[in-house]
Design a protein around this motif. Structure first.
Motif, PDB file in Angstrom:
ATOM      1  N   VAL A  70       0.853  -1.185   0.000  1.00 24.97           N
ATOM      2  CA  VAL A  70       0.000   0.000   0.000  1.00 24.97           C
ATOM      3  C   VAL A  70       0.893   1.240   0.000  1.00 24.97           C
ATOM      4  N   VAL A  71       0.721   2.068  -1.030  1.00 20.66           N
ATOM      5  CA  VAL A  71       1.502   3.293  -1.175  1.00 20.66           C
ATOM      6  C   VAL A  71       0.587   4.472  -0.878  1.00 20.66           C
ATOM      7  N   ASP A  72       1.003   5.265   0.081  1.00 19.09           N
ATOM      8  CA  ASP A  72       0.194   6.391   0.551  1.00 19.09           C
ATOM      9  C   ASP A  72       0.842   7.703   0.135  1.00 19.09           C
ATOM     10  N   ALA A  73       0.192   8.433  -0.764  1.00 15.41           N
ATOM     11  CA  ALA A  73       0.659   9.767  -1.147  1.00 15.41           C
ATOM     12  C   ALA A  73       0.214  10.755  -0.076  1.00 15.41           C
TER      13      ALA A  73
ATOM     14  N   ILE B   5       3.752   2.167   2.864  1.00 15.80           N
ATOM     15  CA  ILE B   5       4.766   3.204   2.655  1.00 15.80           C
ATOM     16  C   ILE B   5       4.063   4.536   2.438  1.00 15.80           C
ATOM     17  N   SER B   6       4.284   5.479   3.336  1.00 17.11           N
ATOM     18  CA  SER B   6       3.693   6.809   3.211  1.00 17.11           C
ATOM     19  C   SER B   6       4.750   7.776   2.697  1.00 17.11           C
ATOM     20  N   LEU B   7       4.467   8.423   1.575  1.00 14.68           N
ATOM     21  CA  LEU B   7       5.429   9.310   0.917  1.00 14.68           C
ATOM     22  C   LEU B   7       5.172  10.760   1.296  1.00 14.68           C
ATOM     23  N   HIS B   8       6.244  11.464   1.647  1.00 18.08           N
ATOM     24  CA  HIS B   8       6.144  12.867   2.051  1.00 18.08           C
ATOM     25  C   HIS B   8       7.358  13.640   1.569  1.00 18.08           C
TER      26      HIS B   8
ATOM     27  N   VAL C 278      13.882   8.220   6.698  1.00 14.78           N
ATOM     28  CA  VAL C 278      12.840   7.206   6.864  1.00 14.78           C
ATOM     29  C   VAL C 278      12.448   7.141   8.332  1.00 14.78           C
ATOM     30  N   TYR C 279      11.147   7.158   8.596  1.00 14.76           N
ATOM     31  CA  TYR C 279      10.629   7.097   9.963  1.00 14.76           C
ATOM     32  C   TYR C 279       9.908   5.781  10.214  1.00 14.76           C
ATOM     33  N   THR C 280      10.163   5.215  11.400  1.00 17.12           N
ATOM     34  CA  THR C 280       9.361   4.102  11.896  1.00 17.12           C
ATOM     35  C   THR C 280       8.802   4.512  13.266  1.00 17.12           C
ATOM     36  N   ILE C 281       7.942   3.679  13.819  1.00 19.90           N
ATOM     37  CA  ILE C 281       7.190   4.058  15.013  1.00 19.90           C
ATOM     38  C   ILE C 281       8.108   4.306  16.206  1.00 19.90           C
ATOM     39  N   SER C 282       7.827   5.353  16.954  1.00 19.43           N
ATOM     40  CA  SER C 282       8.591   5.689  18.152  1.00 19.43           C
ATOM     41  C   SER C 282       7.937   5.051  19.374  1.00 19.43           C
ATOM     42  N   GLU C 283       8.644   5.116  20.506  1.00 15.70           N
ATOM     43  CA  GLU C 283       8.090   4.578  21.745  1.00 15.70           C
ATOM     44  C   GLU C 283       6.815   5.325  22.133  1.00 15.70           C
TER      45      GLU C 283
ATOM     46  N   PRO D 294      -1.452  -1.771  14.121  1.00 13.65           N
ATOM     47  CA  PRO D 294      -0.834  -2.745  15.018  1.00 13.65           C
ATOM     48  C   PRO D 294      -0.262  -3.964  14.313  1.00 13.65           C
ATOM     49  N   ASP D 295      -0.672  -4.201  13.069  1.00 12.14           N
ATOM     50  CA  ASP D 295      -0.301  -5.437  12.391  1.00 12.14           C
ATOM     51  C   ASP D 295       0.123  -5.242  10.938  1.00 12.14           C
ATOM     52  N   VAL D 296       0.517  -4.026  10.552  1.00 13.10           N
ATOM     53  CA  VAL D 296       1.008  -3.754   9.204  1.00 13.10           C
ATOM     54  C   VAL D 296       2.364  -3.050   9.304  1.00 13.10           C
ATOM     55  N   PRO D 297       3.443  -3.674   8.875  1.00 11.29           N
ATOM     56  CA  PRO D 297       4.734  -2.989   8.866  1.00 11.29           C
ATOM     57  C   PRO D 297       4.630  -1.700   8.050  1.00 11.29           C
ATOM     58  N   ALA D 298       5.127  -0.600   8.613  1.00  9.42           N
ATOM     59  CA  ALA D 298       4.914   0.702   7.979  1.00  9.42           C
ATOM     60  C   ALA D 298       6.110   1.617   8.165  1.00  9.42           C
ATOM     61  N   VAL D 299       6.378   2.411   7.125  1.00  7.74           N
ATOM     62  CA  VAL D 299       7.394   3.459   7.209  1.00  7.74           C
ATOM     63  C   VAL D 299       6.829   4.733   6.598  1.00  7.74           C
ATOM     64  N   LEU D 300       7.359   5.859   7.037  1.00  7.76           N
ATOM     65  CA  LEU D 300       7.060   7.137   6.406  1.00  7.76           C
ATOM     66  C   LEU D 300       8.355   7.633   5.794  1.00  7.76           C
ATOM     67  N   LEU D 301       8.344   7.849   4.486  1.00 14.14           N
ATOM     68  CA  LEU D 301       9.530   8.290   3.757  1.00 14.14           C
ATOM     69  C   LEU D 301       9.438   9.771   3.431  1.00 14.14           C
TER      70      LEU D 301
END
Length: 407
Positions: free
Chosen positions: A186-189, A257-260, A274-279, A355-362
């Motif tokens: 899933v690609v998120d613009a 993947i969310s594109l910014h 590249v961002y992944t989830i923080s604490e 909670p169950d989809v690997p995700a990054v924000l680029l």
């Protein structure tokens, strides 16, 4: 309903794995190696282990001594070693890996990475940076309470699981690993419609940059029979943040993947990150999951405690895969163009809360930087950037296939 079925199909192998890990806790697994490098600004600790551990690091202060504690699952062989860069020494004993600090340091990042390539062990990476004694004392006071709760919960879970019965999960026939549409991307613009995002000095809007990049990335991925590609938007419309995550889960996404495009106060700042989830972001997941009915599809014999533990394991595995993909992506981004010095970052962005989809924000670059804006606006620059993303995706799923095949 079809989306829920797809997600159950996706997570059944993971649930089996999580169940094995739970009962594997009691057998214990040894730590292979511990290394410390750096000078305190920053210092990096790397731990190699036979199994995946919940990567949580806690600061502690007692009797004038400062330390960092990493709780581990199961009993481990006791040993000790020397450190550097603010870490005087380390000791492994009784399910705890403790680091004696010779100066006030705090955790800036914790990663849990699965085996990859020639690296056969799981790795925990902890980055530390120097802070004031007052700042350390404040965090340590909070962390010592959190550590006590975490270890208490682990003991209770051990007792409960020892007597609980996890309902068997029906094994699945392996998917055709070279078949069409094996992985859903899933690609998120980012932004769109009424939300233009940031803009360059010459009026280039972030919503335009992200949409063109998303459309080109979809075009690239569509040529590979392994992937089914979904876009959260394919035109200039606004999509609520929670709807973007809901769509990804509905479609049974294997990767989001969310594109910014970024902005900075200085026009000299440039490069991708590249961002992944923080604490802090992790602490929001349960609340948003309840609010939006993001239920993790797991099967148990009805035990709420076992179900809760399995859900936690799924979330940990999701976080681990997100970090692993980010690490696969970084070298490709570096080869394609400028990147920030601290390229892999952590944040609580809403689109990372599934909670169950690997995700990054680029963040593809800075529109406030003239060179980055020109690169992101040009067809050649956009294509080079998205080709790097495609290579990162390939590397990530190639490694997953190798791991599954080896099992």
């Amino acid at each position: 309903m079809s989306g829920q079925t797809d997600q159950m199909t996706l997570f059944r192998p993971l649930i089996l794995l999580c169940t094995c890990i739970i009962f594997g806790f009691y057998a214990g697994a040894d730590i292979r190696d511990v290394r410390v490098i750096g000078d305190g600004a920053p210092t990096r600790i790397t731990v190699w282990s036979d199994i995946s551990h919940d990567a949580q690091a806690f600061l502690a202060e007692s009797g004038g001594e400062r330390s960092l504690v990493l709780p581990l699952q199961g009993e481990t062989q006791s040993r000790a070693g020397n450190g550097m860069g603010g870490v005087a020494s380390w000791a492994l004993s009784g399910g705890r890996l403790s680091f004696l600090l010779d100066r006030p340091l705090v955790v800036s990042r914790v990663l849990s990475l699965p085996p990859t390539g020639k690296e056969t062990a799981w790795r925990i990476i902890i980055d530390l940076e120097t802070v004031s004694p007052a700042r350390f004392a404040s965090i340590a006071k909070r962390d010592m309470q959190r550590l006590a709760r975490a270890e208490s919960d682990a003991r209770k879970a051990s007792i409960t699981l020892a007597s609980a019965e996890v309902a068997p999960t029906e094994p699945l026939s392996p998917r055709n690993r070279k078949g069409h549409g094996q992985y859903v991307i899933v690609v998120d613009a980012g932004h769109g419609g009424k939300d233009p995002g940031t803009q360059s000095a010459k009026g280039l809007l972030e919503r335009e940059v992200t949409l063109k990049a998303a459309l080109y990335l979809k075009e690239l991925l569509d040529k590979d029979p392994r992937y089914t590609v979904r876009l959260t938007r394919d035109d200039d419309r606004f999509i609520e943040l929670e709807d973007r995550v809901t769509l990804a889960r509905k479609w049974g996404a294997d990767l989001f993947i969310s594109l910014h495009a970024d902005a900075a106060g200085s026009p000299d700042v440039s490069g991708a990150s590249v961002y992944t989830i923080s604490e802090r972001g992790e602490r929001r997941i349960d609340k948003e999951a309840s609010k939006n009915d993001w239920k993790i599809p797991i099967e148990t014999s009805g035990s709420k405690v076992v179900g809760s533990i399995l859900e936690d394991l799924v979330k940990r595995e999701t976080k681990s895969h997100s970090a692993a993909f980010a690490e696969d992506l970084l070298p490709e981004l570096k080869a394609a163009g400028p990147v920030l010095r601290s390229t892999h970052r952590n944040a609580g962005f809403y689109v990372l809360l599934a909670p169950d989809v690997p995700a990054v924000l680029l963040e593809m670059g800075f529109l406030t930087n003239a060179a980055d804006a020109k690169r992101l606006q040009s067809s050649s620059g956009r294509e080079k950037s998205m080709q790097a993303v495609k290579r990162g995706i390939d590397k990530f799923f190639d490694r997953q296939e190798v791991l599954v095949a080896s099992d």
